[in-house]
Design an enzyme around this catalytic site. Structure first.
Site: not given
Ligand code: IFM
Length: 768
Positions: A343-344, A483, A596-597
């Site tokens: 999704w990046d 995640e 995490k994010q």
């Molecule tokens: O898409 C990301 C994910 O959100 C977090 N881990 C790494 C992936 C790739 O950059």
């Protein structure tokens, strides 16, 4: 650097320097940082002599293979940058000989890499080695390398070894070990050219190389040589010049039958043009790309340069005129995540292309469109309708997430993202909406965009379950961007994105049935879509569950999140980034509220019109205190929202963290490639964050908030076939609308809307 190549170099503000030779730990990091490319091919910034510990990497967009790997991965194809000089038994090698002087310079403005090294052998003789290379942005199949070699103290006998090295391997994740994906199928020479063709093992893609090496003494005329290994002698003070021009083609676009003829034909043309002319064409192509993409910052030259570094890597990652490739999480600069697309691309990288090269943005979305069928199969296999894009995607569009990966603490864990990170579906839809909103490319919508929107909405309609008691739709067992919490019920991110996707698909259906009924009926027929089904989408969209905590007055990240162990982050590292509290283990993360994010915070960014300023601030404040930023996708989004809600100091620190992610190797894994999402996130942190640019009520809107020491920021954006040149200052916005079509452009600046006439510089001011 005083080099024979200095004359080609741009001013300092465009140069990234490696001043000392990279020590073993930095070798592979710098190889990623100094990657060259042109969207078609990426080539890591290796030393030509292939020293010990180097990781040569040459990657071609769309060339994946599965031989010996758990899943298809980006192939490390033969390396054309392999050039060695052996002086009387001693190899000129940065890791073996004494190095008296050394510097490499990446010129971001022209996409060239220049090197100057003074070696000293065991007999204390000094040799000056200088090189320059580029992969042409204009002739994307062509690469050039020039080497100057001078014996400073004495005459010497030397051996030259020039190669296109087909022995390269994919480094292999810790799980499988090294593997080779290609075998040689043809080697020959004609005239001045050598030809080599390799074939990938499972996908059977042919990759054809030609190479032409010319040798000259002093300023003399270059003499082509077919020899790959040859002896020469060099006098004291004499200079030898080697010019290598090579081409790369694959059978992805040319039939296997014709590939050799085409490669040789174009190689002759390139060789005929020569180094200078090819360089000139490359430089001109770069000039045009920067004209659309550059961001000027008055008041902070360091940031300006680092920003250019981020933009440079996006320029060399975006492929023109190819609807079958996307951009992997580590671009074409390394093998991290095996070159897979996440999704990046849609959420982090796409905006840069939408606003600077909409044709490339369109290609990226066409890549998804062209893989709707495998995505339909994934949905069906999991018991859903519509389309479920793979969490990790390569060439086929099938799911390629590996079953195992390395966790943050180094342990090997089973991966579940492919089963639960369904938000990818709505992320792609969001990308379609964003592209269309900024471009109004109706042709794209009719050809591809509507089908993506409808099939993604259809997925969500089948993914929700109805809770009769509460009269709401729920999404059970999903995973948001955070995640740490793997299978949760009613993730706010997933549910709001799903609701938005359903709503938007309904809106598009209504809109296009009125304006382009014929085409809409055609798409509907193709996918057997009825008005009744679309009506249901609207109903579901309005009743998808999102939990708001009454006590905390925030959105709960998922059902039960607030009942988890609450841990506030109190310690920070030298970059002011959060440190995982000592008493928490990575494996126990799911039992805590640590994030995490950006998850809820991501929503605040994506939907500025959905949340009031107070709501945004409350949610940001709650979640930032619990977010560890253990993903390169996190800091940029938090920077934008932080800046918006008044947490400006932290917003700036997070911006810097994102900006220098690879230049300072802040995630300690740049050796595996450049962090694509961080590049795009950094760009958004500037344009959307500090520039305050958003689409509001269908028009470009600006609420700039520059860091205090930035005097102004200038950039351009493409908006619906117009070019907007923007200059942001503390209390004013300068806009010039370049347009072929007459008519005013509506622009929102804070709370007011202005009519901007075309081709005229207009300044809008406000009181502080
Ligand atoms: O898409 C990301 C994910 O959100 C977090 N881990 C790494 C992936 C790739 O950059």
């Amino acid at each position: 650097m005083k080099s024979i190549f200095s004359k080609y170099l741009s001013p300092e503000k465009w140069l990234i320097r490696e001043n000392k030779w990279a020590c073993p730990e930095e070798l592979n990091v710098n190889e990623s940082v100094l990657t060259l490319g042109n969207g078609y091919v990426g080539s890591r910034g290796i030393y030509e002599e292939i020293p010990e510990g180097t990781e040569p990497g040459t990657y071609i967009a769309g060339v994946f293979d599965k031989a010996g790997a758990m899943v298809a991965e980006l192939v490390n194809v033969p390396n054309p940058i392999d050039f060695r000089i052996i002086v009387e038994g001693e190899k000129l090698d940065i890791t073996r000989m004494d190095v008296l002087e050394h510097e490499r310079v990446l010129d971001l403005r022209k996409g060239i890499l220049v090197r100057r090294t003074v070696f000293m052998d065991t007999k204390k003789r000094r040799f000056l080695y200088e090189s320059m290379r580029f992969f042409s942005l204009f002739d994307t199949h062509v690469g050039c390398m020039q080497v100057y070699f001078k014996s400073l103290d004495r005459e010497a006998k030397i051996i030259i070894q020039d190669a296109i090295d087909d022995s390269v391997t994919n480094a292999g994740s810790i799980l499988e070990g090294r593997k080779r994906h290609t075998q040689v199928v043809d080697v020959s020479s004609t005239g001045e050219l050598t030809y080599m063709c390799v074939k990938t093992y499972t996908r059977k893609i042919r990759i054809a190389y030609t190479s032409c090496l010319a040798v000259a003494r002093g300023r003399g005329q270059g003499m082509p040589t077919l020899n790959k290994i040859f002896n020469m002698s060099i006098d004291k003070g004499e200079t030898l010049r080697f010019t290598k021009i090579f081409t790369i083609y694959t059978s992805r676009h040319i039939s296997q039958r014709r590939i050799k003829a085409i490669a040789l034909r174009d190689a002759r043309k390139a060789a005929h043009m020569g180094f200078e002319e090819l360089l000139g064409r490359n430089t001109e192509a770069w000039r045009k790309r920067w004209a659309a993409a550059d961001i000027l910052i008055k008041g902070d030259e360091d940031v300006e340069k680092a920003l250019r570094f981020n933009i440079y890597h996006m320029i060399i990652s975006g492929k023109e005129a190819d609807e079958d490739v996307s951009i992997g999480a580590r671009t074409l600069s390394g093998e991290g995540y095996r070159g897979h697309v996440f999704w990046d691309t849609e959420m982090f990288l796409l905006p840069f292309y939408i606003y600077t090269r909409p044709d490339i943005a369109r290609n990226l979305l066409m890549y998804r469109y062209n893989r709707l069928n495998p995505a339909r199969e994934i949905a069906a296999k999991q018991g859903y309708r519509g389309t479920l894009f793979p969490w990790e995607s390569a060439d086929s569009g099938r799911e390629v997430t590996p079953p195992y990966a390395k966790n943050l603490d180094g342990t090997i864990i089973e991966i579940k993202t492919m089963d639960y990170e369904h938000h990818i579906v709505a992320d792609v839809a969001y990308g379609v909406w964003h592209y269309h909103e900024a471009s109004k490319d109706t042709g794209f919508m009719l050809r591809a965009g509507l089908e993506i929107m409808f099939e993604t909405a259809r997925f969500w309609a089948s993914r929700v379950t109805y809770n009769k008691k509460k009269k709401v739709y729920e999404i059970k067992r999903a995973m948001g961007p955070d995640e740490f919490h793997e299978t949760v019920d009613n993730s706010a991110y997933v549910n709001i994105m799903a609701s938005w996707n359903l709503e938007k698909a309904h809106e598009y259906y209504e809109h296009f049935s009125k304006t382009k009924g014929f085409y809409l009926r055609r798409v509907s027929r193709k996918i057997s879509l009825s008005p009744g089904e679309v009506k249901k989408w609207k109903e579901i969209a309005g009743r998808i569950k999102v939990t708001h905590s009454k006590t905390k007055k925030i959105i709960e990240q998922f059902d039960g999140y607030l009942r988890k162990r609450d841990i506030i982050i109190k310690q920070f590292d030298k970059f002011f980034m959060p440190i995982l509290p000592r008493n928490v283990k990575i494996r126990d993360m799911s039992k805590t509220q640590l994030v995490k994010q950006a998850d809820v915070v991501m929503l605040l960014y994506l939907f500025p019109e959905m949340f009031s300023k107070e709501e945004a601030k409350r949610n940001y404040t709650y979640y930032i205190a619990r977010t560890l930023h253990k993903s390169s996708l996190s800091p940029s989004i938090h920077s934008i929202v932080g800046n918006e809600v008044g947490d400006t100091a932290r917003g700036y620190i997070l911006f810097l963290f994102s900006l220098y992610a690879d230049l300072k190797n802040t995630h300690r894994n740049t050796s595996e490639g450049i962090h694509a999402a961080s590049l795009g996130g950094t760009w958004q942190a500037c344009i959307m964050g500090f520039g305050g640019f958003r689409i509001m009520s269908g028009m470009p809107s600006f609420e700039p908030r520059l860091p205090v020491h930035w005097k102004e920021m200038s950039f351009s954006i493409k908006w619906r076939s117009r070019n907007l040149a923007i200059r942001v200052k503390d209390t004013s916005l300068e806009v010039t609308v370049f347009s072929r079509k007459k008519g005013n452009q509506l622009i929102k600046y804070f709370d007011s809307v202005y009519k901007i006439p075309f081709n005229k510089k207009i300044t809008i001011s406000r009181k502080r």
